[in-house]
Design a protein around this motif. Structure first.
Motif, PDB file in Angstrom:
ATOM      1  N   SER A   1       0.805  -1.223   0.000  1.00 21.06           N
ATOM      2  CA  SER A   1       0.000   0.000   0.000  1.00 21.06           C
ATOM      3  C   SER A   1       0.837   1.272   0.000  1.00 21.06           C
ATOM      4  O   SER A   1       0.360   2.335  -0.405  1.00 21.06           O
ATOM      5  CB  SER A   1      -0.946   0.002   1.208  1.00 21.06           C
ATOM      6  N   ARG A   2       2.073   1.182   0.416  1.00 16.72           N
ATOM      7  CA  ARG A   2       2.944   2.362   0.393  1.00 16.72           C
ATOM      8  C   ARG A   2       3.237   2.756  -1.057  1.00 16.72           C
ATOM      9  O   ARG A   2       3.385   1.898  -1.913  1.00 16.72           O
ATOM     10  CB  ARG A   2       4.267   2.065   1.103  1.00 16.72           C
ATOM     11  N   ASN A   3       3.326   4.054  -1.313  1.00 16.00           N
ATOM     12  CA  ASN A   3       3.759   4.496  -2.634  1.00 16.00           C
ATOM     13  C   ASN A   3       4.968   5.423  -2.499  1.00 16.00           C
ATOM     14  O   ASN A   3       5.338   5.820  -1.388  1.00 16.00           O
ATOM     15  CB  ASN A   3       2.617   5.152  -3.418  1.00 16.00           C
ATOM     16  N   LEU A   4       5.571   5.748  -3.614  1.00 18.98           N
ATOM     17  CA  LEU A   4       6.809   6.527  -3.588  1.00 18.98           C
ATOM     18  C   LEU A   4       6.625   7.915  -2.991  1.00 18.98           C
ATOM     19  O   LEU A   4       7.584   8.502  -2.492  1.00 18.98           O
ATOM     20  CB  LEU A   4       7.370   6.651  -5.015  1.00 18.98           C
TER      21      LEU A   4
ATOM     22  N   ALA B   1      12.944   1.442  -2.451  1.00 22.02           N
ATOM     23  CA  ALA B   1      12.753  -0.004  -2.314  1.00 22.02           C
ATOM     24  C   ALA B   1      13.201  -0.443  -0.929  1.00 22.02           C
ATOM     25  O   ALA B   1      13.933   0.286  -0.236  1.00 22.02           O
ATOM     26  CB  ALA B   1      13.541  -0.763  -3.388  1.00 22.02           C
ATOM     27  N   ASP B   2      12.759  -1.635  -0.523  1.00 20.79           N
ATOM     28  CA  ASP B   2      13.221  -2.191   0.746  1.00 20.79           C
ATOM     29  C   ASP B   2      13.107  -3.702   0.697  1.00 20.79           C
ATOM     30  O   ASP B   2      12.497  -4.269  -0.203  1.00 20.79           O
ATOM     31  CB  ASP B   2      12.442  -1.607   1.938  1.00 20.79           C
ATOM     32  N   ASP B   3      13.706  -4.359   1.694  1.00 25.25           N
ATOM     33  CA  ASP B   3      13.684  -5.819   1.730  1.00 25.25           C
ATOM     34  C   ASP B   3      13.034  -6.320   3.011  1.00 25.25           C
ATOM     35  O   ASP B   3      12.692  -5.530   3.903  1.00 25.25           O
ATOM     36  CB  ASP B   3      15.098  -6.399   1.551  1.00 25.25           C
ATOM     37  N   VAL B   4      12.864  -7.609   3.099  1.00 22.64           N
ATOM     38  CA  VAL B   4      12.124  -8.193   4.218  1.00 22.64           C
ATOM     39  C   VAL B   4      12.911  -8.184   5.524  1.00 22.64           C
ATOM     40  O   VAL B   4      12.363  -8.501   6.580  1.00 22.64           O
ATOM     41  CB  VAL B   4      11.674  -9.631   3.898  1.00 22.64           C
TER      42      VAL B   4
ATOM     43  N   LEU C   1       4.313 -12.894   4.007  1.00 25.69           N
ATOM     44  CA  LEU C   1       4.552 -11.565   4.587  1.00 25.69           C
ATOM     45  C   LEU C   1       3.934 -10.490   3.703  1.00 25.69           C
ATOM     46  O   LEU C   1       4.129 -10.498   2.486  1.00 25.69           O
ATOM     47  CB  LEU C   1       6.052 -11.337   4.722  1.00 25.69           C
ATOM     48  N   HIS C   2       3.224  -9.543   4.294  1.00 27.01           N
ATOM     49  CA  HIS C   2       2.648  -8.434   3.547  1.00 27.01           C
ATOM     50  C   HIS C   2       3.750  -7.459   3.130  1.00 27.01           C
ATOM     51  O   HIS C   2       4.768  -7.322   3.824  1.00 27.01           O
ATOM     52  CB  HIS C   2       1.587  -7.702   4.372  1.00 27.01           C
ATOM     53  N   GLY C   3       3.535  -6.763   2.020  1.00 28.03           N
ATOM     54  CA  GLY C   3       4.534  -5.832   1.510  1.00 28.03           C
ATOM     55  C   GLY C   3       4.784  -4.623   2.380  1.00 28.03           C
ATOM     56  O   GLY C   3       5.772  -3.901   2.164  1.00 28.03           O
ATOM     57  N   ASP C   4       3.925  -4.358   3.349  1.00 27.07           N
ATOM     58  CA  ASP C   4       4.134  -3.246   4.282  1.00 27.07           C
ATOM     59  C   ASP C   4       4.713  -3.723   5.608  1.00 27.07           C
ATOM     60  O   ASP C   4       4.695  -2.987   6.596  1.00 27.07           O
ATOM     61  CB  ASP C   4       2.821  -2.508   4.530  1.00 27.07           C
ATOM     62  N   SER C   5       5.197  -4.962   5.621  1.00 28.09           N
ATOM     63  CA  SER C   5       5.810  -5.529   6.819  1.00 28.09           C
ATOM     64  C   SER C   5       7.211  -6.027   6.496  1.00 28.09           C
ATOM     65  O   SER C   5       7.599  -6.130   5.336  1.00 28.09           O
ATOM     66  CB  SER C   5       4.972  -6.696   7.360  1.00 28.09           C
TER      67      SER C   5
ATOM     68  N   LYS D   1       9.891 -12.275  13.693  1.00 29.88           N
ATOM     69  CA  LYS D   1       8.463 -11.970  13.777  1.00 29.88           C
ATOM     70  C   LYS D   1       8.142 -10.823  12.824  1.00 29.88           C
ATOM     71  O   LYS D   1       8.961  -9.913  12.636  1.00 29.88           O
ATOM     72  CB  LYS D   1       8.043 -11.609  15.203  1.00 29.88           C
ATOM     73  N   PRO D   2       6.976 -10.854  12.198  1.00 33.37           N
ATOM     74  CA  PRO D   2       6.580  -9.758  11.297  1.00 33.37           C
ATOM     75  C   PRO D   2       6.279  -8.488  12.091  1.00 33.37           C
ATOM     76  O   PRO D   2       5.628  -8.538  13.138  1.00 33.37           O
ATOM     77  CB  PRO D   2       5.324 -10.284  10.619  1.00 33.37           C
ATOM     78  N   VAL D   3       6.768  -7.361  11.590  1.00 32.37           N
ATOM     79  CA  VAL D   3       6.468  -6.058  12.182  1.00 32.37           C
ATOM     80  C   VAL D   3       6.203  -5.073  11.051  1.00 32.37           C
ATOM     81  O   VAL D   3       6.538  -5.323   9.894  1.00 32.37           O
ATOM     82  CB  VAL D   3       7.628  -5.529  13.062  1.00 32.37           C
TER      83      VAL D   3
END
Length: 237
Positions: A107-110, A125-128, A195-199, A220-222
Protein backbone atom coordinates in the motif's frame (compact mmCIF):
# COMPACT_ATOMS: atom_id res chain seq x y z
CA UNK A 1 30.08 -4.08 3.34
CA UNK A 2 28.26 -6.17 0.72
CA UNK A 3 29.16 -5.35 -2.84
CA UNK A 4 26.60 -4.92 -5.57
CA UNK A 5 27.62 -7.61 -8.07
CA UNK A 6 27.64 -5.63 -11.30
CA UNK A 7 29.79 -5.90 -14.43
CA UNK A 8 30.16 -2.14 -14.60
CA UNK A 9 29.39 0.95 -12.54
CA UNK A 10 27.32 3.57 -14.30
CA UNK A 11 25.07 6.29 -12.99
CA UNK A 12 22.24 6.60 -15.49
CA UNK A 13 22.17 9.62 -17.78
CA UNK A 14 18.83 10.74 -16.39
CA UNK A 15 19.93 10.95 -12.76
CA UNK A 16 20.55 14.68 -13.08
CA UNK A 17 16.82 15.01 -13.68
CA UNK A 18 16.14 13.05 -10.49
CA UNK A 19 18.47 15.27 -8.50
CA UNK A 20 16.80 18.36 -9.90
CA UNK A 21 13.39 16.92 -9.05
CA UNK A 22 14.38 16.44 -5.41
CA UNK A 23 15.44 20.07 -5.13
CA UNK A 24 13.17 21.63 -7.74
CA UNK A 25 11.48 24.86 -6.75
CA UNK A 26 8.97 25.25 -9.62
CA UNK A 27 6.50 22.38 -9.92
CA UNK A 28 5.91 20.90 -13.37
CA UNK A 29 2.39 20.01 -14.41
CA UNK A 30 1.37 16.38 -14.86
CA UNK A 31 1.21 16.68 -18.65
CA UNK A 32 4.84 17.80 -18.64
CA UNK A 33 5.85 14.65 -16.73
CA UNK A 34 3.90 12.19 -18.89
CA UNK A 35 5.77 11.41 -22.09
CA UNK A 36 4.11 8.56 -24.01
CA UNK A 37 6.40 9.05 -27.02
CA UNK A 38 9.64 8.66 -25.05
CA UNK A 39 8.40 6.72 -22.04
CA UNK A 40 10.83 4.37 -20.32
CA UNK A 41 7.99 1.91 -19.66
CA UNK A 42 8.79 -0.36 -22.66
CA UNK A 43 12.38 -0.57 -21.38
CA UNK A 44 11.19 -1.52 -17.88
CA UNK A 45 8.90 -4.16 -19.42
CA UNK A 46 11.87 -5.56 -21.31
CA UNK A 47 13.82 -5.88 -18.07
CA UNK A 48 10.83 -7.54 -16.38
CA UNK A 49 10.45 -10.07 -19.19
CA UNK A 50 14.12 -11.00 -18.83
CA UNK A 51 14.00 -11.25 -15.04
CA UNK A 52 15.91 -14.25 -13.69
CA UNK A 53 13.93 -14.38 -10.44
CA UNK A 54 10.23 -14.73 -9.56
CA UNK A 55 8.69 -11.30 -10.13
CA UNK A 56 5.25 -9.71 -9.82
CA UNK A 57 4.47 -6.33 -11.33
CA UNK A 58 1.50 -4.90 -9.45
CA UNK A 59 -0.98 -2.80 -11.47
CA UNK A 60 -0.92 0.96 -10.84
CA UNK A 61 -3.32 2.50 -8.37
CA UNK A 62 -5.89 5.22 -8.95
CA UNK A 63 -3.47 7.78 -7.47
CA UNK A 64 -0.64 7.12 -9.95
CA UNK A 65 -1.04 10.59 -11.51
CA UNK A 66 -0.74 12.36 -8.16
CA UNK A 67 2.23 10.20 -7.15
CA UNK A 68 4.07 11.18 -10.32
CA UNK A 69 3.16 14.85 -9.83
CA UNK A 70 4.43 14.75 -6.26
CA UNK A 71 7.72 13.14 -7.32
CA UNK A 72 8.22 15.59 -10.21
CA UNK A 73 9.99 12.85 -12.19
CA UNK A 74 9.23 12.29 -15.87
CA UNK A 75 8.10 8.95 -17.26
CA UNK A 76 11.10 9.23 -19.57
CA UNK A 77 13.06 7.79 -16.65
CA UNK A 78 12.59 4.22 -15.35
CA UNK A 79 11.83 5.73 -11.92
CA UNK A 80 8.95 7.76 -13.33
CA UNK A 81 7.76 4.84 -15.44
CA UNK A 82 7.66 2.54 -12.39
CA UNK A 83 5.99 5.20 -10.26
CA UNK A 84 3.22 5.78 -12.80
CA UNK A 85 2.97 2.39 -14.50
CA UNK A 86 3.02 0.05 -11.51
CA UNK A 87 1.62 -0.29 -8.03
CA UNK A 88 5.06 -1.62 -7.10
CA UNK A 89 7.23 -4.57 -8.07
CA UNK A 90 7.76 -7.66 -5.91
CA UNK A 91 11.04 -9.39 -6.72
CA UNK A 92 12.18 -12.87 -5.75
CA UNK A 93 8.85 -13.77 -4.23
CA UNK A 94 8.62 -10.42 -2.43
CA UNK A 95 12.08 -10.43 -0.81
CA UNK A 96 12.71 -7.05 -2.45
CA UNK A 97 9.86 -4.56 -2.86
CA UNK A 98 10.22 -1.68 -5.35
CA UNK A 99 7.70 1.04 -4.63
CA UNK A 100 5.30 2.40 -7.25
CA UNK A 101 1.90 4.05 -6.89
CA UNK A 102 0.59 1.56 -4.30
CA UNK A 103 -1.47 -1.65 -4.32
CA UNK A 104 -3.33 -3.73 -1.70
CA UNK A 105 -0.26 -6.00 -1.52
CA UNK A 106 2.03 -2.97 -1.11
CA UNK A 107 0.00 0.00 0.00
CA UNK A 108 2.94 2.36 0.39
CA UNK A 109 3.76 4.50 -2.63
CA UNK A 110 6.81 6.53 -3.59
CA UNK A 111 5.15 9.74 -2.47
CA UNK A 112 3.55 8.93 0.88
CA UNK A 113 6.36 6.63 2.01
CA UNK A 114 8.96 9.40 1.60
CA UNK A 115 6.81 12.05 3.30
CA UNK A 116 8.50 13.10 6.57
CA UNK A 117 10.93 10.14 6.32
CA UNK A 118 13.41 11.15 3.65
CA UNK A 119 15.60 14.24 3.80
CA UNK A 120 18.05 14.70 0.95
CA UNK A 121 17.27 11.28 -0.49
CA UNK A 122 14.36 9.30 -1.95
CA UNK A 123 13.39 5.89 -0.60
CA UNK A 124 12.62 3.61 -3.55
CA UNK A 125 12.75 0.00 -2.31
CA UNK A 126 13.22 -2.19 0.75
CA UNK A 127 13.68 -5.82 1.73
CA UNK A 128 12.12 -8.19 4.22
CA UNK A 129 14.99 -7.73 6.69
CA UNK A 130 14.39 -4.00 7.07
CA UNK A 131 17.06 -2.89 4.64
CA UNK A 132 16.27 0.25 2.61
CA UNK A 133 17.37 1.50 -0.80
CA UNK A 134 17.41 5.21 -1.63
CA UNK A 135 18.49 7.60 -4.37
CA UNK A 136 20.95 10.10 -2.93
CA UNK A 137 19.81 13.68 -3.44
CA UNK A 138 22.79 15.09 -1.56
CA UNK A 139 21.81 14.09 1.95
CA UNK A 140 23.81 10.85 2.00
CA UNK A 141 27.03 11.91 0.28
CA UNK A 142 28.52 13.85 -2.61
CA UNK A 143 27.60 11.21 -5.21
CA UNK A 144 24.15 12.59 -6.02
CA UNK A 145 22.03 10.20 -8.04
CA UNK A 146 23.75 7.11 -6.63
CA UNK A 147 21.79 4.34 -4.92
CA UNK A 148 22.48 3.81 -1.22
CA UNK A 149 21.55 0.83 0.93
CA UNK A 150 20.74 1.10 4.64
CA UNK A 151 21.94 -2.26 5.93
CA UNK A 152 20.13 -3.83 8.92
CA UNK A 153 23.36 -5.52 10.08
CA UNK A 154 25.38 -2.28 10.25
CA UNK A 155 22.67 0.40 10.62
CA UNK A 156 24.61 2.52 8.14
CA UNK A 157 24.00 3.91 4.66
CA UNK A 158 26.35 2.38 2.09
CA UNK A 159 26.79 3.70 -1.45
CA UNK A 160 26.32 1.02 -4.11
CA UNK A 161 28.04 3.31 -6.63
CA UNK A 162 25.37 2.83 -9.31
CA UNK A 163 22.38 4.84 -10.48
CA UNK A 164 18.72 3.88 -10.43
CA UNK A 165 18.66 2.40 -13.94
CA UNK A 166 21.48 -0.05 -13.30
CA UNK A 167 20.13 -0.85 -9.84
CA UNK A 168 16.78 -1.82 -11.36
CA UNK A 169 18.39 -4.05 -13.99
CA UNK A 170 20.62 -5.65 -11.33
CA UNK A 171 17.67 -6.38 -9.03
CA UNK A 172 16.05 -8.46 -11.79
CA UNK A 173 19.01 -10.85 -11.96
CA UNK A 174 20.42 -13.63 -9.78
CA UNK A 175 23.01 -11.11 -8.59
CA UNK A 176 20.35 -10.00 -6.12
CA UNK A 177 20.78 -13.32 -4.28
CA UNK A 178 24.55 -12.86 -4.30
CA UNK A 179 24.01 -9.55 -2.52
CA UNK A 180 22.01 -11.33 0.19
CA UNK A 181 24.25 -14.39 0.46
CA UNK A 182 24.33 -15.47 4.09
CA UNK A 183 21.17 -13.51 4.89
CA UNK A 184 18.59 -15.99 3.62
CA UNK A 185 17.59 -18.91 5.81
CA UNK A 186 16.24 -22.34 5.00
CA UNK A 187 12.57 -22.02 4.14
CA UNK A 188 12.72 -18.24 3.61
CA UNK A 189 10.59 -18.45 0.44
CA UNK A 190 7.52 -19.68 2.36
CA UNK A 191 8.04 -17.12 5.13
CA UNK A 192 8.36 -14.26 2.65
CA UNK A 193 5.32 -15.41 0.65
CA UNK A 194 3.20 -15.06 3.80
CA UNK A 195 4.55 -11.56 4.59
CA UNK A 196 2.65 -8.43 3.55
CA UNK A 197 4.53 -5.83 1.51
CA UNK A 198 4.13 -3.25 4.28
CA UNK A 199 5.81 -5.53 6.82
CA UNK A 200 9.27 -6.96 7.38
CA UNK A 201 10.89 -9.37 9.80
CA UNK A 202 12.25 -8.19 13.11
CA UNK A 203 15.01 -10.51 14.29
CA UNK A 204 16.13 -10.97 17.88
CA UNK A 205 18.95 -10.88 18.75
CA UNK A 206 19.18 -8.03 16.24
CA UNK A 207 21.36 -8.43 13.16
CA UNK A 208 23.47 -5.44 14.18
CA UNK A 209 24.59 -7.22 17.37
CA UNK A 210 27.30 -9.85 17.71
CA UNK A 211 24.66 -12.43 18.63
CA UNK A 212 22.35 -11.64 15.71
CA UNK A 213 22.00 -14.15 12.89
CA UNK A 214 19.30 -14.97 10.36
CA UNK A 215 19.94 -18.62 11.17
CA UNK A 216 19.56 -18.46 14.95
CA UNK A 217 17.64 -15.25 15.77
CA UNK A 218 13.89 -15.44 16.23
CA UNK A 219 11.78 -13.75 13.55
CA UNK A 220 8.46 -11.97 13.78
CA UNK A 221 6.58 -9.76 11.30
CA UNK A 222 6.47 -6.06 12.18
CA UNK A 223 5.38 -2.89 10.41
CA UNK A 224 8.02 -1.68 7.94
CA UNK A 225 7.35 1.87 9.18
CA UNK A 226 8.09 0.77 12.74
CA UNK A 227 11.28 -0.97 11.64
CA UNK A 228 12.44 2.04 9.61
CA UNK A 229 12.05 4.32 12.62
CA UNK A 230 13.83 1.80 14.86
CA UNK A 231 16.75 1.26 12.49
CA UNK A 232 17.22 4.94 11.65
CA UNK A 233 17.26 5.68 15.38
CA UNK A 234 20.29 3.41 15.70
CA UNK A 235 18.38 0.44 17.05
CA UNK A 236 17.03 2.36 20.02
CA UNK A 237 13.33 2.31 20.99
Amino acid sequence: MRALQSPHRWIGKYTAAIENSIHQQSMRKLEELLDPQESAWPLVQEWVEGCELPIQVLPPSAVCDSVLADLQVSTRSPLGAIAHGTGGILIDGGWLRMLGSGHPKLSRNLSNWNHQRANGFMLIADDVLGGFFAINGGGLGKDQGAIYYFAPDTLAWESLEVGHSEFTQWAFTVRLREFYRGFQWEGWQADVAALHGDSCFSLYPFLFTAQGSVQTSSRKPVSIAEQYAFHLAGGKP
